[in-house]
Write a protein that holds these residues in place. Structure first.
Motif, PDB file in Angstrom:
ATOM      1  N   GLY A  42       5.737  37.023  43.213  1.00 21.56           N
ATOM      2  CA  GLY A  42       5.622  38.016  44.157  1.00 21.56           C
ATOM      3  C   GLY A  42       6.652  38.452  45.087  1.00 21.56           C
ATOM      4  N   ASN A  43       6.569  39.410  46.010  1.00 18.21           N
ATOM      5  CA  ASN A  43       7.943  39.778  46.591  1.00 18.21           C
ATOM      6  C   ASN A  43       6.371  40.991  48.159  1.00 18.21           C
ATOM      7  OD1 ASN A  43       9.715  41.623  48.049  1.00 18.21           O
ATOM      8  ND2 ASN A  43      10.376  42.154  46.122  1.00 18.21           N
ATOM      9  N   THR A  44       7.278  39.342  48.674  1.00 21.35           N
ATOM     10  CA  THR A  44       6.638  39.856  49.943  1.00 21.35           C
ATOM     11  C   THR A  44       6.366  41.356  50.910  1.00 21.35           C
ATOM     12  OG1 THR A  44       7.971  38.570  51.357  1.00 21.35           O
ATOM     13  CG2 THR A  44       5.283  36.958  50.441  1.00 21.35           C
ATOM     14  N   LYS A  45       8.019  41.449  50.572  1.00 19.70           N
ATOM     15  CA  LYS A  45       8.477  43.037  51.294  1.00 19.70           C
ATOM     16  C   LYS A  45       7.285  43.628  50.373  1.00 19.70           C
ATOM     17  CE  LYS A  45      12.960  41.461  52.732  1.00 19.70           C
ATOM     18  NZ  LYS A  45      14.624  41.497  52.252  1.00 19.70           N
ATOM     19  N   LYS A  46       7.092  44.008  49.663  1.00 20.42           N
ATOM     20  CA  LYS A  46       6.807  45.089  48.607  1.00 20.42           C
ATOM     21  C   LYS A  46       5.070  44.932  48.891  1.00 20.42           C
ATOM     22  CE  LYS A  46      10.638  46.949  46.185  1.00 20.42           C
ATOM     23  NZ  LYS A  46      10.876  46.826  44.462  1.00 20.42           N
ATOM     24  N   ASN A  47       4.462  43.998  49.573  1.00 20.19           N
ATOM     25  CA  ASN A  47       2.592  43.004  49.348  1.00 20.19           C
ATOM     26  C   ASN A  47       2.353  43.030  47.587  1.00 20.19           C
ATOM     27  OD1 ASN A  47       0.739  42.750  50.828  1.00 20.19           O
ATOM     28  ND2 ASN A  47      -0.016  44.729  50.513  1.00 20.19           N
TER      29      ASN A  47
ATOM     30  N   GLN B  80       1.931  40.039  44.911  1.00 15.15           N
ATOM     31  CA  GLN B  80       1.408  38.874  44.469  1.00 15.15           C
ATOM     32  C   GLN B  80       2.268  38.865  43.216  1.00 15.15           C
ATOM     33  OE1 GLN B  80      -2.190  37.317  45.934  1.00 15.15           O
ATOM     34  NE2 GLN B  80      -1.879  38.162  48.383  1.00 15.15           N
ATOM     35  N   ALA B  81       2.083  37.601  42.589  1.00 14.53           N
ATOM     36  CA  ALA B  81       2.835  37.560  41.211  1.00 14.53           C
ATOM     37  C   ALA B  81       1.065  37.574  40.353  1.00 14.53           C
ATOM     38  CB  ALA B  81       3.000  35.485  40.664  1.00 14.53           C
ATOM     39  N   GLY B  82       1.327  38.304  39.128  1.00 15.39           N
ATOM     40  CA  GLY B  82      -0.341  38.219  38.555  1.00 15.39           C
ATOM     41  C   GLY B  82      -0.883  39.830  39.212  1.00 15.39           C
ATOM     42  N   ASP B  83      -0.570  40.145  39.852  1.00 14.93           N
ATOM     43  CA  ASP B  83      -0.141  41.973  40.657  1.00 14.93           C
ATOM     44  C   ASP B  83      -0.159  42.793  39.248  1.00 14.93           C
ATOM     45  OD1 ASP B  83      -1.712  41.339  42.489  1.00 14.93           O
ATOM     46  OD2 ASP B  83       0.076  42.206  43.892  1.00 14.93           O
ATOM     47  N   VAL B  84      -1.167  43.766  39.084  1.00 14.79           N
ATOM     48  CA  VAL B  84      -0.187  44.684  37.627  1.00 14.79           C
ATOM     49  C   VAL B  84       0.497  46.136  38.683  1.00 14.79           C
ATOM     50  CG1 VAL B  84      -0.872  46.347  36.268  1.00 14.79           C
ATOM     51  CG2 VAL B  84      -2.568  44.418  36.658  1.00 14.79           C
ATOM     52  N   LYS B  85       1.611  45.569  37.163  1.00 11.36           N
ATOM     53  CA  LYS B  85       2.566  46.661  37.801  1.00 11.36           C
ATOM     54  C   LYS B  85       2.158  48.652  37.395  1.00 11.36           C
ATOM     55  CE  LYS B  85       6.640  44.150  36.282  1.00 11.36           C
ATOM     56  NZ  LYS B  85       8.065  43.656  35.146  1.00 11.36           N
ATOM     57  N   THR B  86       1.528  48.992  38.712  1.00 11.11           N
ATOM     58  CA  THR B  86       0.564  50.245  38.339  1.00 11.11           C
ATOM     59  C   THR B  86       1.953  51.285  38.781  1.00 11.11           C
ATOM     60  OG1 THR B  86       0.892  50.123  41.159  1.00 11.11           O
ATOM     61  CG2 THR B  86      -1.212  49.623  40.134  1.00 11.11           C
ATOM     62  N   GLU B  87       3.255  51.194  38.726  1.00 11.47           N
ATOM     63  CA  GLU B  87       3.865  52.496  38.237  1.00 11.47           C
ATOM     64  C   GLU B  87       4.699  52.435  37.349  1.00 11.47           C
ATOM     65  OE1 GLU B  87       6.193  56.062  39.256  1.00 11.47           O
ATOM     66  OE2 GLU B  87       4.467  55.076  40.342  1.00 11.47           O
ATOM     67  N   GLU B  88       4.474  51.668  36.592  1.00 12.02           N
ATOM     68  CA  GLU B  88       4.954  51.190  34.451  1.00 12.02           C
ATOM     69  C   GLU B  88       3.640  51.447  34.496  1.00 12.02           C
ATOM     70  OE1 GLU B  88       8.336  50.227  34.396  1.00 12.02           O
ATOM     71  OE2 GLU B  88       8.847  50.444  36.280  1.00 12.02           O
ATOM     72  N   ILE B  89       2.815  51.117  34.493  1.00 13.62           N
ATOM     73  CA  ILE B  89       1.971  52.018  33.414  1.00 13.62           C
ATOM     74  C   ILE B  89       1.341  52.991  34.161  1.00 13.62           C
ATOM     75  CG2 ILE B  89      -1.430  52.079  34.069  1.00 13.62           C
ATOM     76  CD1 ILE B  89      -1.047  48.937  34.083  1.00 13.62           C
ATOM     77  N   ARG B  90       2.206  54.213  34.977  1.00 14.41           N
ATOM     78  CA  ARG B  90       1.637  55.471  35.356  1.00 14.41           C
ATOM     79  C   ARG B  90       2.620  56.006  34.226  1.00 14.41           C
ATOM     80  NH1 ARG B  90       4.419  59.460  37.421  1.00 14.41           N
ATOM     81  NH2 ARG B  90       5.500  58.120  38.174  1.00 14.41           N
ATOM     82  N   LYS B  91       3.961  55.433  34.479  1.00 13.09           N
ATOM     83  CA  LYS B  91       4.887  56.278  33.576  1.00 13.09           C
ATOM     84  C   LYS B  91       4.718  56.191  32.058  1.00 13.09           C
ATOM     85  CE  LYS B  91       8.803  55.017  36.898  1.00 13.09           C
ATOM     86  NZ  LYS B  91       9.767  54.180  36.984  1.00 13.09           N
ATOM     87  N   GLU B  92       3.946  54.760  31.951  1.00 11.97           N
ATOM     88  CA  GLU B  92       3.371  54.886  29.821  1.00 11.97           C
ATOM     89  C   GLU B  92       2.168  55.913  29.277  1.00 11.97           C
ATOM     90  OE1 GLU B  92       3.909  53.219  26.148  1.00 11.97           O
ATOM     91  OE2 GLU B  92       5.520  54.297  28.046  1.00 11.97           O
ATOM     92  N   THR B  93       1.356  55.944  30.792  1.00 11.72           N
ATOM     93  CA  THR B  93       0.477  56.468  30.610  1.00 11.72           C
ATOM     94  C   THR B  93       0.948  58.027  30.392  1.00 11.72           C
ATOM     95  OG1 THR B  93      -1.360  55.331  32.001  1.00 11.72           O
ATOM     96  CG2 THR B  93      -2.213  57.707  31.914  1.00 11.72           C
ATOM     97  N   GLU B  94       1.906  58.115  31.299  1.00 12.14           N
ATOM     98  CA  GLU B  94       2.346  59.753  31.331  1.00 12.14           C
ATOM     99  C   GLU B  94       3.023  59.921  30.001  1.00 12.14           C
ATOM    100  OE1 GLU B  94       5.709  61.699  33.051  1.00 12.14           O
ATOM    101  OE2 GLU B  94       4.484  61.710  35.051  1.00 12.14           O
TER     102      GLU B  94
END
Length: 230
Positions: free
Chosen positions: A181-186, A188-202
């Motif tokens: 997790g990273n409290t500064k970026k809100n 948590q462990a187990g969260d999906v890396k949405t930005e990475e998925i967006r790049k791969e989707t593109e």
């Protein structure tokens, strides 16, 4: 001047032989000597009964030259081709089996021209249509993709469905899930890396768009009376 392993490959007349060797280790010499040994053996092999396939024109020339030194004029009767040249000869001699009666092989230059025309015809807003810079930037990518689709017998629909399945599975893959997790970026462990998925989707959507151009490529090739080796 052959070493023990090379001599073994040359001397075995009957049955398959596999030689695994890196660049500059004498493969041409081994193959040349093996051909010569086959011709001189009691197996009564004729020069025209031997087929030697290589990857490059340079290799075919080197092979022919070395055979001429070893066995003389009979070297001209040994079939030595690149894979493409051999396959093209088969196609040209047996057009009825390939449905290519009125087609001829396409040159690299002609094929690139087909790709350029394909790119020029893309509608406004297409993900592969570049508005600045080199508008033909994706031409070689398209050639590579279409070669892969042909060699693997993938249709545009199959590629599109495979992309859908791949994208749907991304949130389940470890590389797209935060392990810490990273409290500064809100985060948590187990969260999906949405930005990475967006790049791969593109990236995958570009591949889908390219694959969907395959039928048009095939149509243009047929219209031009050409075929590629794949």
């Amino acid at each position: 001047k052959l070493n023990e392993q090379q001599r073994a490959a040359v001397d075995i007349v009957y049955g398959p032989v596999m030689v695994i060797a890196g660049p500059g280790t004498g493969k041409t010499e081994v193959l040349s000597m093996r051909i010569a040994n086959l011709l001189l053996s009691d197996a009564q092999v004729k020069p025209y009964e031997i087929l030697c396939l290589t990857f490059t024109d340079e290799a075919t020339i080197a092979m022919r030259r070395r055979l001429l030194e070893i066995i003389g004029e009979d070297a001209h009767r040994v079939h030595i081709f690149t894979f493409h040249a051999f396959c093209n000869q088969i196609i040209q001699r047996n057009p009825e089996y390939f449905g290519l009666r009125d087609l001829t092989p396409i040159s690299d230059l002609e094929r690139m021209e087909v790709m350029y025309a394909l790119i020029e015809g893309l509608p406004e807003g297409h993900v592969l249509r570049r508005l600045k810079g080199n508008i033909y930037y994706d031409a070689r990518y398209l050639i590579s993709l279409f070669d892969l689709m042909k060699s693997e017998d993938w249709s545009a629909e199959w590629v599109s469905n495979a992309i859908d399945a791949y994208l749907a599975d991304l949130p389940n893959r470890e590389q797209y899930i935060y392990k810490k997790g990273n409290t500064k970026k809100n985060i948590q462990a187990g969260d999906v890396k949405t930005e990475e998925i967006r790049k791969e989707t593109e990236k995958m959507e570009r591949t889908r768009a390219a694959a969907l151009l395959f039928p048009e490529y095939q149509r243009r090739m047929e219209q031009a009376g050409r075929y590629d080796f794949n």
